[in-house]
Design a protein around this motif. Structure first.
Motif, PDB file in Angstrom:
ATOM      1  N   THR A  54       0.874  -1.172   0.000  1.00 35.10           N
ATOM      2  CA  THR A  54       0.000   0.000   0.000  1.00 35.10           C
ATOM      3  C   THR A  54       0.914   1.226   0.000  1.00 35.10           C
ATOM      4  OG1 THR A  54      -0.139   0.151   2.413  1.00 35.10           O
ATOM      5  CG2 THR A  54      -1.729  -1.288   1.301  1.00 35.10           C
ATOM      6  N   ASN A  55       0.357   2.368   0.285  1.00 34.37           N
ATOM      7  CA  ASN A  55       1.184   3.572   0.307  1.00 34.37           C
ATOM      8  C   ASN A  55       2.292   3.491   1.358  1.00 34.37           C
ATOM      9  OD1 ASN A  55       1.725   6.457  -0.366  1.00 34.37           O
ATOM     10  ND2 ASN A  55       1.123   6.757   1.773  1.00 34.37           N
ATOM     11  N   ASN A  56       2.026   2.780   2.486  1.00 39.00           N
ATOM     12  CA  ASN A  56       3.026   2.751   3.554  1.00 39.00           C
ATOM     13  C   ASN A  56       3.203   1.379   4.190  1.00 39.00           C
ATOM     14  OD1 ASN A  56       0.587   2.566   4.861  1.00 39.00           O
ATOM     15  ND2 ASN A  56       1.050   4.106   6.418  1.00 39.00           N
ATOM     16  N   GLN A  57       2.700   0.299   3.557  1.00 35.57           N
ATOM     17  CA  GLN A  57       2.822  -1.039   4.122  1.00 35.57           C
ATOM     18  C   GLN A  57       3.208  -2.059   3.061  1.00 35.57           C
ATOM     19  OE1 GLN A  57      -1.189  -1.404   5.940  1.00 35.57           O
ATOM     20  NE2 GLN A  57      -0.118  -2.121   7.762  1.00 35.57           N
ATOM     21  N   PHE A  58       3.916  -3.088   3.513  1.00 37.77           N
ATOM     22  CA  PHE A  58       4.145  -4.288   2.724  1.00 37.77           C
ATOM     23  C   PHE A  58       3.383  -5.407   3.422  1.00 37.77           C
ATOM     24  CE2 PHE A  58       7.295  -8.012   2.397  1.00 37.77           C
ATOM     25  CZ  PHE A  58       6.582  -8.612   1.376  1.00 37.77           C
ATOM     26  N   LEU A  59       2.435  -6.032   2.695  1.00 42.21           N
ATOM     27  CA  LEU A  59       1.553  -7.025   3.289  1.00 42.21           C
ATOM     28  C   LEU A  59       1.524  -8.295   2.455  1.00 42.21           C
ATOM     29  CD1 LEU A  59      -1.587  -4.864   4.188  1.00 42.21           C
ATOM     30  CD2 LEU A  59      -0.133  -6.041   5.830  1.00 42.21           C
ATOM     31  N   ILE A  60       1.373  -9.422   3.147  1.00 45.74           N
ATOM     32  CA  ILE A  60       1.002 -10.681   2.506  1.00 45.74           C
ATOM     33  C   ILE A  60      -0.193 -11.231   3.264  1.00 45.74           C
ATOM     34  CG2 ILE A  60       1.672 -13.043   1.956  1.00 45.74           C
ATOM     35  CD1 ILE A  60       4.482 -12.168   1.562  1.00 45.74           C
ATOM     36  N   ILE A  61      -1.264 -11.567   2.549  1.00 42.77           N
ATOM     37  CA  ILE A  61      -2.448 -12.144   3.172  1.00 42.77           C
ATOM     38  C   ILE A  61      -2.776 -13.463   2.489  1.00 42.77           C
ATOM     39  CG2 ILE A  61      -3.350  -9.897   3.855  1.00 42.77           C
ATOM     40  CD1 ILE A  61      -5.302 -10.040   1.556  1.00 42.77           C
TER      41      ILE A  61
ATOM     42  N   GLY B  61       6.593   7.479   6.497  1.00 42.21           N
ATOM     43  CA  GLY B  61       6.683   8.414   5.381  1.00 42.21           C
ATOM     44  C   GLY B  61       5.937   7.959   4.146  1.00 42.21           C
ATOM     45  N   GLY B  62       5.608   6.660   4.068  1.00 41.29           N
ATOM     46  CA  GLY B  62       4.822   6.148   2.946  1.00 41.29           C
ATOM     47  C   GLY B  62       5.495   6.361   1.603  1.00 41.29           C
TER      48      GLY B  62
ATOM     49  N   GLN C 134      11.231   2.967  -1.739  1.00 40.96           N
ATOM     50  CA  GLN C 134      10.633   4.153  -1.130  1.00 40.96           C
ATOM     51  C   GLN C 134      11.588   5.326  -1.346  1.00 40.96           C
ATOM     52  OE1 GLN C 134      10.644   4.308   3.158  1.00 40.96           O
ATOM     53  NE2 GLN C 134       8.662   5.392   3.235  1.00 40.96           N
ATOM     54  N   SER C 135      11.219   6.177  -2.273  1.00 39.53           N
ATOM     55  CA  SER C 135      12.113   7.278  -2.661  1.00 39.53           C
ATOM     56  C   SER C 135      13.458   6.682  -3.083  1.00 39.53           C
ATOM     57  CB  SER C 135      12.248   8.287  -1.524  1.00 39.53           C
ATOM     58  OG  SER C 135      12.913   9.439  -1.989  1.00 39.53           O
ATOM     59  N   GLU C 136      14.588   7.012  -2.422  1.00 38.76           N
ATOM     60  CA  GLU C 136      15.889   6.459  -2.798  1.00 38.76           C
ATOM     61  C   GLU C 136      16.170   5.109  -2.131  1.00 38.76           C
ATOM     62  OE1 GLU C 136      15.580   9.420  -1.318  1.00 38.76           O
ATOM     63  OE2 GLU C 136      16.231  10.975  -2.728  1.00 38.76           O
ATOM     64  N   LYS C 137      15.329   4.715  -1.188  1.00 35.65           N
ATOM     65  CA  LYS C 137      15.633   3.521  -0.390  1.00 35.65           C
ATOM     66  C   LYS C 137      15.167   2.249  -1.094  1.00 35.65           C
ATOM     67  CE  LYS C 137      15.125   6.067   3.961  1.00 35.65           C
ATOM     68  NZ  LYS C 137      14.346   6.164   5.222  1.00 35.65           N
ATOM     69  N   VAL C 138      15.940   1.178  -0.910  1.00 36.44           N
ATOM     70  CA  VAL C 138      15.612  -0.138  -1.455  1.00 36.44           C
ATOM     71  C   VAL C 138      15.672  -1.156  -0.323  1.00 36.44           C
ATOM     72  CG1 VAL C 138      16.199  -1.920  -3.133  1.00 36.44           C
ATOM     73  CG2 VAL C 138      16.600   0.502  -3.690  1.00 36.44           C
ATOM     74  N   PHE C 139      14.570  -1.900  -0.123  1.00 37.22           N
ATOM     75  CA  PHE C 139      14.503  -2.939   0.902  1.00 37.22           C
ATOM     76  C   PHE C 139      14.251  -4.271   0.201  1.00 37.22           C
ATOM     77  CE2 PHE C 139      12.831   1.029   2.535  1.00 37.22           C
ATOM     78  CZ  PHE C 139      13.507   1.202   3.740  1.00 37.22           C
TER      79      PHE C 139
END
Length: 818
Positions: free
Chosen positions: A558-565, A581-582, A604-609
């Motif tokens: 989502t805008n600010n979450q990583f989810l698995i359902i 920061g979303g 997220q912007s410049e960040k990579v996870f």
């Protein structure tokens, strides 16, 4: 009312329970009164053959009544006769049916010569001899009266007949018996006023539907390997309250309901009459009421019911619309427009259930639309929208193989017409039949059969035709059919897409609304669940098998979450990660070796996870910080066993990395990226800039540019060998151009299914979905109505494709490509 139409189907299912019955005939006067069923057999050997070799009857061996009758009639296997004979069933005790068989006497009537396990003994009752045959596990009794042999399964019945050599024959039965066609193998006679009738015993308790249809039904039976049918008459006296008398004095008309029913309807039911005033008078008699006849429906000549996804749509076909239109406009509380048709919300919910009782019992007329001279009503809006979509696309039930197969042997005009597929029969059976009959019907596979019933009113009786037939394989359709529309609680937030159900191996639909509810929707348009999320899903939802056990989950950002359902909508711990920061990009999922060792990449912007299957940060991946914000989800490509990870940056840099995050290819030239992804086309990393220039980088880092002079808002999609552009209203597929009507078009999208390429684009201004093949030739029957990019799959594994798209702002629509 459904039970009146189900009478023929009930007859069909009952006769299917007699696959192995062996029978004989003699005058009716020998039969005891109060029979549950009488069968006149004109040709015993033919009747046996027709029953034994019918494909449908082979599927009914697990029916409870079938098993009970076989247990009683097994001893008749050894009966032989070439003369007309009569078989009658009687209920002796609750649901215990015993038989009586009457035939001319002949020397070889019982063929027991080769039976070793048998005993024969003679009993005496009222100075008459009764012979008892014990043949293996069966007991059969016989008695000679004059030159007639009487056989029965019950000693009590035989003793009753021994006390009286003859019974008074019902005059209606005698008339029907004497006029029964001698060319058919058998004729069945049902006394519907008889409480012990076999038909009545198969309905739910306290159900009076069968006995009020008519007084008597007489039908000739005929069958072959693919179908069997009953043709005959139903009779009712003027003094009785019978359903067929509703149409007395009216002339049957051509049924138009199938023209308005969607192609995928479960069933259609149509009633016609040429004079509403006559019908209304008959209606008052049937309902035992005194009511002035309303002129509101004077121009109505057909009442139809369409069964669609277990919901009902009712219609009134009229030769004049003025008075009823004025009434409905005055009755509406609000209205909306769908595909050019106005849908009214009505105050009088009982308009049809009161006006056309008992034809439309309990139907709530909540919504209405008008198509030509036909008024269409529904209890909810969605089935009405599906009907309108099919009508606009000219995909009606009248073109369905199920309907064409049935109509091939039926009369052109009907007072009552019913045609159903197996799903419709399942639905009716659950509503009307007792569990002992409904459960085996539900378990049976009758998907390759059509079921039909027809009543044609005549002066003092009604012609009836019943049919169960294999669907003609030669009947083909080439259509794009709306299967259903589904309205959500509010507007759609993302385009609907298909996801796989790992339990059924079929596809379902996921979509999110503006209130951030995520929906899982079944193949027949039912909401299986909806789940409240904290934010809007970014990009497409991915499916993963996180535990490597064949069970699939949904993964997304989502805008600010990583989810698995999981498939039930429950979160899969520990995959619920929040990002302060979303502003997340869509989720990227890499499976390098296709062994389900996933890499989940969140940017997220410049960040990579990068996370692994346990939601742990992947050690050794060094590209955790870009020099500029990342503007799209990263992509993974494999060329010659080498992995390439591709990132698009806001500073116009194209980063191409290896698995650990280091540079695999350095692209020095800047690209002012358009709003299109990077694709692998001709083994080159390919994308466009805002001036419509195609930039391609090969595996050695060489960059080539081709100027296609595209507009800034152009769309692009590519596969390994197919390149597609959408520029204003010009679609280009492999260099072949198609000029479409002026509009506002989405990006194109390519699907490769069953070795065929489909290219889709949607004009969202005019709400049209277009589809082309790889040679830029239009797919037949497109465009269809829609309002977004589509998703395209074979949803139910039948080699026919389904597509889903946004319909109205708050609804989705599913089509089937036949």
């Amino acid at each position: 009312m459904k039970s009146k139409v189900l009478l023929p189907i009930l007859i069909l299912f009952f006769i299917s329970c007699q696959t192995e019955v062996k029978i004989t005939d003699s005058p009716l006067r020998y039969l005891p009164p109060n029979s549950a069923l009488i069968v006149k057999i004109n040709n015993l050997s033919n009747f046996k053959s027709e029953l034994k070799n019918n494909a449908f009857l082979e599927k009914t061996n697990n029916f409870q009544i079938h098993e009970k009758i076989l247990k009683k009639t097994g001893g008749l296997e050894h009966v032989n006769t070439k003369t007309t004979c009569v078989l009658a069933f009687y209920e002796i005790g609750k649901e215990n049916y015993e038989f009586v068989l009457v035939s001319d006497r002949n020397a070889d009537f019982f063929d027991l010569e080769n039976i070793t396990d048998k005993t024969v003994e003679t009993l005496t009752y009222q100075n008459k001899n009764i012979t008892k045959y014990t043949i293996e596990d069966y007991e059969v009794y016989s008695m000679i009266v004059d030159n007639t042999i009487i056989v029965g399964s019950s000693l009590m019945l035989m003793e009753n007949m021994a006390r009286s050599n003859s019974s008074k024959v019902n005059p209606t039965l005698k008339r029907l018996y004497d006029t029964a066609g001698p060319t058919k193998s058998a004729t069945l006679f049902f006394n519907l006023n008889e409480p012990s009738s076999i038909l009545s015993s198969q309905l739910k308790e306290n159900h009076d539907g069968v006995k009020s249809f008519s007084d008597w039904v007489s039908v000739d039976f005929s069958a072959n390997s693919d179908n069997f049918s009953f043709n005959g008459v139903a009779v009712a006296t003027d003094s009785t309250k019978n359903f067929i008398n509703l149409f007395k004095g009216t002339t049957p008309l051509t049924n138009k309901t199938p023209l308005f029913a969607p192609l995928n309807a479960q069933a259609v039911l149509s009633y016609t009459f040429d004079d509403y005033q006559v019908f209304a008078k008959n209606q008052n008699v049937y309902l035992d009421r005194i009511k002035p006849i309303d002129t509101l429906f004077n121009t109505v000549e057909e009442v139809g019911v369409i069964y669609l996804n277990n919901k009902k749509v009712a219609l009134l076909n009229s030769f004049g619309t003025e008075s009823l239109s004025e009434f409905l406009n005055a009755d509406k509380t609000s209205s909306s427009t769908y595909q050019g048709s106005e849908i009214l919300v009505l105050k009088h919910k009982d308009l049809l259930s009161e006006g056309f009782a008992p034809l439309l019992k309990g139907f709530a007329s909540n919504f209405c639309t008008i198509l030509e001279n036909t008024f269409v009503f529904a209890e909810s809006k969605e089935p009405l929208q599906t009907l309108i979509s099919n009508y606009r696309n000219a995909t009606s039930f009248s073109n369905a193989p199920i309907y064409k197969t049935a109509k091939a042997t039926l009369a052109n005009e009907s007072s009552i017409l019913f045609v159903s597929n197996s799903s419709g029969i399942d639905f009716f059976a659950e509503e009307e039949f007792a569990p002992k009959l409904f459960n085996p019907i539900k378990k049976g596979d009758f998907s390759d059969h059509t079921f039909a019933a027809q009543v044609v009113a005549d002066t003092d009786f009604a012609h009836i035709n019943f049919l169960i037939s294999k669907i003609e394989k030669t009947v083909k359709s080439n259509t794009v059919t709306p299967l259903f529309t589904l309205e959500l609680d509010t507007d759609l937030a993302i385009d609907p897409q298909f996801v796989k159900n790992h339990r059924t191996n079929k596809q379902e639909i996921v979509v999110q609304d503006q209130n951030n509810f995520l929906y899982l929707i079944s193949t027949d348009g039912k909401v299986l669940w909806k789940k409240q999320l904290d934010g809007r899903i970014q990009g497409p939802i991915q499916q993963v098998d996180i535990y490597k056990n064949g069970r699939l989950q949904l993964a997304f950002c989502t805008n600010n979450q990583f989810l698995i359902i999981d498939r039930n909508g429950d979160e899969v711990p520990p995959f619920n990660k929040a990002f302060e920061g979303g502003n997340l990009n869509p989720l990227a999922v890499f499976d390098y070796e296709e062994k389900k060792d996933y890499r989940f990449i969140i940017t997220q912007s410049e960040k990579v996870f990068m996370y692994n299957n346990k939601a742990q940060v992947v050690d050794g991946f060094i590209y955790t910080q870009a020099q500029s914000p990342i503007i799209a989800a990263p992509k993974h490509f494999r060329i010659s066993n080498k992995d390439y990870l591709v990132f698009q940056l806001e500073d116009k840099t194209l980063k191409i990395l290896h698995r650990s995050g280091g540079d695999r290819i350095k692209v020095t030239q800047k690209i002012d990226f358009s709003d299109n992804e990077v694709f692998l086309y001709k083994d080159k990393f390919s994308t466009t800039n805002k001036k419509g220039v195609l930039h391609q980088v090969d595996t050695k880092g060489k960059l080539t540019s081709t100027n296609f002079n595209l507009n800034k808002d152009h769309g692009m999609y590519a596969t390994s060998n197919t390149l597609v552009f959408m520029d204003d209203n010009v679609l280009s597929i492999r260099g072949k151009k198609v000029d479409l009507d002026l509009g506002v078009y989405t990006k194109p999208k390519i699907f490769y299914i069953y070795d065929k390429i489909y290219v889709s684009v949607t004009d969202i201004q005019n709400q049209k979905i277009f589809m082309f093949d790889s040679q830029a030739k239009p797919i037949p029957n497109f465009p269809v109505f829609g309002n977004s990019l589509i998703d395209l799959v074979d949803m139910d594994n039948d080699k026919k494709l389904e597509l889903v798209a946004k319909d109205q702002e708050n609804s989705l629509i599913l089509y089937k490509m036949n």
